[in-house]
Scaffold this motif. Structure first.
Motif, mmCIF file in Angstrom:
data_model
loop_
_atom_site.group_PDB
_atom_site.id
_atom_site.type_symbol
_atom_site.label_atom_id
_atom_site.label_comp_id
_atom_site.label_asym_id
_atom_site.label_seq_id
_atom_site.Cartn_x
_atom_site.Cartn_y
_atom_site.Cartn_z
ATOM 1 N N ILE A 43 1.151 32.102 -14.644
ATOM 2 C CA ILE A 43 0.995 33.802 -15.126
ATOM 3 C C ILE A 43 0.417 34.630 -13.694
ATOM 4 O O ILE A 43 -0.411 34.599 -13.377
ATOM 5 C CB ILE A 43 -0.299 34.332 -16.458
ATOM 6 C CG1 ILE A 43 -0.012 32.822 -18.096
ATOM 7 C CG2 ILE A 43 -0.707 35.854 -16.944
ATOM 8 C CD1 ILE A 43 1.139 33.461 -18.621
ATOM 9 N N ASN A 45 -0.030 38.122 -13.911
ATOM 10 C CA ASN A 45 -0.816 39.753 -13.581
ATOM 11 C C ASN A 45 -0.053 40.726 -12.623
ATOM 12 O O ASN A 45 0.639 39.678 -12.108
ATOM 13 C CB ASN A 45 -2.924 38.717 -13.566
ATOM 14 C CG ASN A 45 -2.582 38.050 -14.424
ATOM 15 O OD1 ASN A 45 -2.767 38.386 -15.739
ATOM 16 N ND2 ASN A 45 -3.738 36.690 -14.321
ATOM 17 N N HIS A 89 0.918 32.143 -24.392
ATOM 18 C CA HIS A 89 0.474 33.228 -23.420
ATOM 19 C C HIS A 89 1.817 34.200 -23.249
ATOM 20 O O HIS A 89 2.505 32.948 -23.207
ATOM 21 C CB HIS A 89 0.331 32.379 -22.169
ATOM 22 C CG HIS A 89 -1.008 31.797 -22.624
ATOM 23 N ND1 HIS A 89 -2.732 32.211 -22.280
ATOM 24 C CD2 HIS A 89 -1.702 30.275 -22.403
ATOM 25 C CE1 HIS A 89 -3.324 31.867 -21.739
ATOM 26 N NE2 HIS A 89 -3.289 30.387 -21.910
ATOM 27 N N HIS A 90 1.950 34.607 -22.648
ATOM 28 C CA HIS A 90 3.127 35.500 -22.452
ATOM 29 C C HIS A 90 2.488 36.752 -21.708
ATOM 30 O O HIS A 90 1.381 37.193 -21.823
ATOM 31 C CB HIS A 90 3.779 35.702 -23.410
ATOM 32 C CG HIS A 90 3.577 37.346 -25.089
ATOM 33 N ND1 HIS A 90 2.325 36.626 -25.325
ATOM 34 C CD2 HIS A 90 3.388 38.519 -24.611
ATOM 35 C CE1 HIS A 90 1.603 38.111 -26.128
ATOM 36 N NE2 HIS A 90 2.463 38.816 -26.050
ATOM 37 N N TYR A 91 4.276 37.707 -21.194
ATOM 38 C CA TYR A 91 3.444 38.697 -20.161
ATOM 39 C C TYR A 91 4.961 39.710 -20.634
ATOM 40 O O TYR A 91 5.916 39.009 -20.520
ATOM 41 C CB TYR A 91 2.736 38.099 -19.180
ATOM 42 C CG TYR A 91 4.174 37.901 -18.066
ATOM 43 C CD1 TYR A 91 5.109 37.761 -17.525
ATOM 44 C CD2 TYR A 91 3.658 35.918 -18.424
ATOM 45 C CE1 TYR A 91 5.749 37.315 -16.414
ATOM 46 C CE2 TYR A 91 4.782 35.722 -17.603
ATOM 47 C CZ TYR A 91 5.620 36.138 -16.596
ATOM 48 O OH TYR A 91 6.340 35.556 -15.936
ATOM 49 N N GLY A 112 -4.006 34.406 -18.858
ATOM 50 C CA GLY A 112 -3.495 33.137 -19.099
ATOM 51 C C GLY A 112 -4.420 32.128 -19.068
ATOM 52 O O GLY A 112 -6.499 32.375 -19.605
ATOM 53 N N PRO A 113 -4.364 30.941 -19.078
ATOM 54 C CA PRO A 113 -5.161 29.533 -19.014
ATOM 55 C C PRO A 113 -6.253 30.050 -17.614
ATOM 56 O O PRO A 113 -5.938 30.431 -16.980
ATOM 57 C CB PRO A 113 -4.552 28.614 -19.030
ATOM 58 C CG PRO A 113 -3.463 28.963 -19.411
ATOM 59 C CD PRO A 113 -3.434 29.990 -18.761
ATOM 60 N N LYS A 117 -11.338 35.816 -21.833
ATOM 61 C CA LYS A 117 -11.817 35.850 -23.223
ATOM 62 C C LYS A 117 -11.927 37.244 -23.434
ATOM 63 O O LYS A 117 -13.166 38.259 -23.057
ATOM 64 C CB LYS A 117 -12.625 35.423 -23.943
ATOM 65 C CG LYS A 117 -11.795 33.287 -24.349
ATOM 66 C CD LYS A 117 -13.362 33.067 -25.328
ATOM 67 C CE LYS A 117 -12.092 31.822 -24.733
ATOM 68 N NZ LYS A 117 -13.056 30.243 -25.792
ATOM 69 N N GLY A 133 -0.961 37.915 -18.466
ATOM 70 C CA GLY A 133 -0.759 37.394 -19.413
ATOM 71 C C GLY A 133 -2.131 38.125 -20.926
ATOM 72 O O GLY A 133 -3.065 38.175 -20.664
ATOM 73 N N HIS A 134 -1.470 37.727 -22.266
ATOM 74 C CA HIS A 134 -2.432 37.998 -22.753
ATOM 75 C C HIS A 134 -1.320 36.784 -24.281
ATOM 76 O O HIS A 134 -0.621 36.161 -24.357
ATOM 77 C CB HIS A 134 -2.520 39.112 -23.473
ATOM 78 C CG HIS A 134 -0.970 40.022 -23.465
ATOM 79 N ND1 HIS A 134 -0.052 40.173 -22.304
ATOM 80 C CD2 HIS A 134 -0.169 40.411 -24.862
ATOM 81 C CE1 HIS A 134 0.786 41.167 -23.027
ATOM 82 N NE2 HIS A 134 0.856 40.670 -24.261
ATOM 83 N N MET A 135 -2.814 36.017 -24.594
ATOM 84 C CA MET A 135 -2.361 35.855 -26.591
ATOM 85 C C MET A 135 -3.778 36.327 -27.407
ATOM 86 O O MET A 135 -5.192 36.395 -26.928
ATOM 87 C CB MET A 135 -2.651 34.630 -26.102
ATOM 88 C CG MET A 135 -3.842 33.582 -25.436
ATOM 89 S SD MET A 135 -3.306 31.953 -25.244
ATOM 90 C CE MET A 135 -3.736 31.338 -26.979
ATOM 91 N N ARG A 159 7.170 33.768 -20.915
ATOM 92 C CA ARG A 159 6.253 32.586 -20.894
ATOM 93 C C ARG A 159 6.559 31.742 -20.081
ATOM 94 O O ARG A 159 5.618 30.995 -20.092
ATOM 95 C CB ARG A 159 6.657 31.925 -22.586
ATOM 96 C CG ARG A 159 6.166 32.751 -23.587
ATOM 97 C CD ARG A 159 7.028 32.331 -24.787
ATOM 98 N NE ARG A 159 6.819 30.782 -25.572
ATOM 99 C CZ ARG A 159 6.199 30.303 -26.247
ATOM 100 N NH1 ARG A 159 6.958 30.404 -27.562
ATOM 101 N NH2 ARG A 159 5.329 29.270 -26.325
#
Length: 203
Positions: A43, A45, A89-91, A112-113, A117, A133-135, A159
């Protein structure tokens, strides 16, 4: 923020109809959280711009998606959809994105991972710079989001790890001229967004 600045800012917000934010500003509460994210695990960012999390700006109309849409529209960010947040996870490499939380509550993972949070609820707004990245990790029943983008920006959906060309695209996405929540007088914006002094920083 000094007491004089705080009162002036509260008056500004009250004039724009953001009474809840105005009262919080008058009490000295920091209601914009600045979140800086490093690249990680595929990711990208954003290398320059932080995430901005606005707490409770639409508390009075928290469960009214039309109120979020009107706010974004008024500040020149055309609302594009009502939905949720993907559970993967995607951006977006081609656009900045603002999310207005108009129902329920959720826990998001930003960056991302191994990222951060963030708990959000109806009335909150989050501004995600291109590449962020966000999910969704979990959400309550009735979780509803309004999404908007600056004019002339259209989001893609990524992704996979960013290529060198995508990284250049992310860096080239134009900085919006108007704060999607506070408008042209968004003095709480981070200096790396609109060149104005931030009111404070929370990491």
């Amino acid at each position: 923020m000094s007491e004089i600045d705080r009162r002036a800012f509260a008056a500004l917000l009250a004039g724009g109809g953001l009474l809840n934010a105005a009262s919080r500003a008058a009490e000295g509460e920091e209601f914009v959280r600045i979140i800086r994210l490093e690249p990680g695990e595929g990711i990208p960012n954003n290398p320059k711009l932080p995430v901005l999390l606005y707490r409770g700006f639409l508390k009075a109309d928290a469960n009214d998606p039309a109120a979020h849409e009107a706010l974004f529209e008024r500040n020149g960010w055309p609302p594009m959809w009502r939905n949720g947040v993907y559970a993967f996870h995607h951006y977006h490499a081609t656009a900045h994105e603002v999310l207005g939380f108009a129902g329920g509550r959720a826990t998001l993972l930003l960056g991302g991972p191994g990222g951060q949070k963030v708990d959000v609820e109806a009335g909150d707004v989050v501004l995600l710079p291109a590449g962020t990245g966000h999910m969704r990790l979990d959400a309550s029943r009735g979780f509803l989001v309004v999404g908007a983008y600056p004019p002339d920006q259209s989001p893609d959906l990524q992704r996979e790890a960013a290529t060198p060309e995508m990284l250049k695209t992310i860096e080239s996405v134009a900085v919006p001229k108007i704060d999607p929540v506070l408008g042209e007088e968004g003095a709480v914006y981070d200096r790396e967004w609109l060149g104005r002094r931030p009111s404070g920083e929370t990491r």
